[in-house]
Every structure is written in structure tokens, then in C-alpha cells.
Design a protein around this motif. Sequence first.
Motif, PDB file in Angstrom:
ATOM      1  N   SER A 106       0.813  -1.216   0.000  1.00  0.00           N
ATOM      2  CA  SER A 106       0.000   0.000   0.000  1.00  0.00           C
ATOM      3  C   SER A 106       0.848   1.269   0.000  1.00  0.00           C
ATOM      4  N   SER A 107       2.110   1.166   0.419  1.00  0.00           N
ATOM      5  CA  SER A 107       2.991   2.331   0.443  1.00  0.00           C
ATOM      6  C   SER A 107       4.439   1.860   0.332  1.00  0.00           C
ATOM      7  N   ILE A 108       5.338   2.824   0.232  1.00  0.00           N
ATOM      8  CA  ILE A 108       6.767   2.488   0.180  1.00  0.00           C
ATOM      9  C   ILE A 108       7.198   1.846   1.494  1.00  0.00           C
ATOM     10  N   ASN A 109       6.690   2.360   2.594  1.00  0.00           N
ATOM     11  CA  ASN A 109       7.017   1.800   3.903  1.00  0.00           C
ATOM     12  C   ASN A 109       6.561   0.348   3.982  1.00  0.00           C
TER      13      ASN A 109
ATOM     14  N   LYS B  42      15.062  -5.238  -6.142  1.00  0.00           N
ATOM     15  CA  LYS B  42      14.499  -5.113  -7.487  1.00  0.00           C
ATOM     16  C   LYS B  42      13.027  -4.704  -7.488  1.00  0.00           C
ATOM     17  N   PHE B  43      12.369  -4.715  -6.333  1.00  0.00           N
ATOM     18  CA  PHE B  43      10.951  -4.348  -6.276  1.00  0.00           C
ATOM     19  C   PHE B  43      10.725  -2.848  -6.307  1.00  0.00           C
ATOM     20  N   PHE B  44      11.690  -2.059  -5.905  1.00  0.00           N
ATOM     21  CA  PHE B  44      11.471  -0.627  -5.764  1.00  0.00           C
ATOM     22  C   PHE B  44      11.139   0.074  -7.081  1.00  0.00           C
ATOM     23  N   PRO B  45      11.803  -0.222  -8.190  1.00  0.00           N
ATOM     24  CA  PRO B  45      11.372   0.414  -9.448  1.00  0.00           C
ATOM     25  C   PRO B  45      10.019  -0.084  -9.928  1.00  0.00           C
ATOM     26  N   ILE B  46       9.657  -1.293  -9.537  1.00  0.00           N
ATOM     27  CA  ILE B  46       8.398  -1.880 -10.031  1.00  0.00           C
ATOM     28  C   ILE B  46       7.193  -1.224  -9.371  1.00  0.00           C
TER      29      ILE B  46
END
Length: 87
Positions: free
Chosen positions: A59-62, A76-80
Motif C-alpha cells: 500500500s505504500s513504500i514503507n 528489485k521491487f522498488f522500481p516496479i
Amino acid sequence: MSNTTSEKPDNILSLARKRDNFFTTTLVIIFLSLGLIGILNHEMWFDELQAWMIARDSSSINNLFQRTFRTLISIKFFPIINEVKHN
């Protein structure tokens, strides 16, 4: 007569350069076309699908940080997440 002999090598070199540029450009276009076809027909494997589903369900970056560190999955999930949240 000296002008014609000095012009011939220049013309030959010019033709060779044009031929090389055409060959290089043709190879690059073929390579990019085949790469695009491969990307568009690529079937995602388990690790790729897992990354997309984790990013989609966060639901959020956190929340994404908590999920990735809890399950020991790579960065690898952060750009996705940006792609998933905007589509």
C-alpha cells in the motif's frame, strides 16, 4: 590528371563509409526489432511475478520495505512499485 587520381580514393572511401554505415544501421535495426519482439512475448518467471505481486500488494513504500525485508527479497521491487501503482 592529378585531380582525377586524388579524387578516386576519396570517392572509394566515401562509398565504403556509406556501405559500412548502412550495414551498421541495418544490423542495429534488426537487433532492436528482435529484442522488442522478444520483450513483448516474454513470459514472466516466478521471481519476476513475485516481484510484481509484492509491489502491487504494497500500500505504500514503507509497506514495501517491510514486506521485502521480512521476506528477504532483493531491491528489485522498488522500481516496479511505481509502474504497478500507476497502471
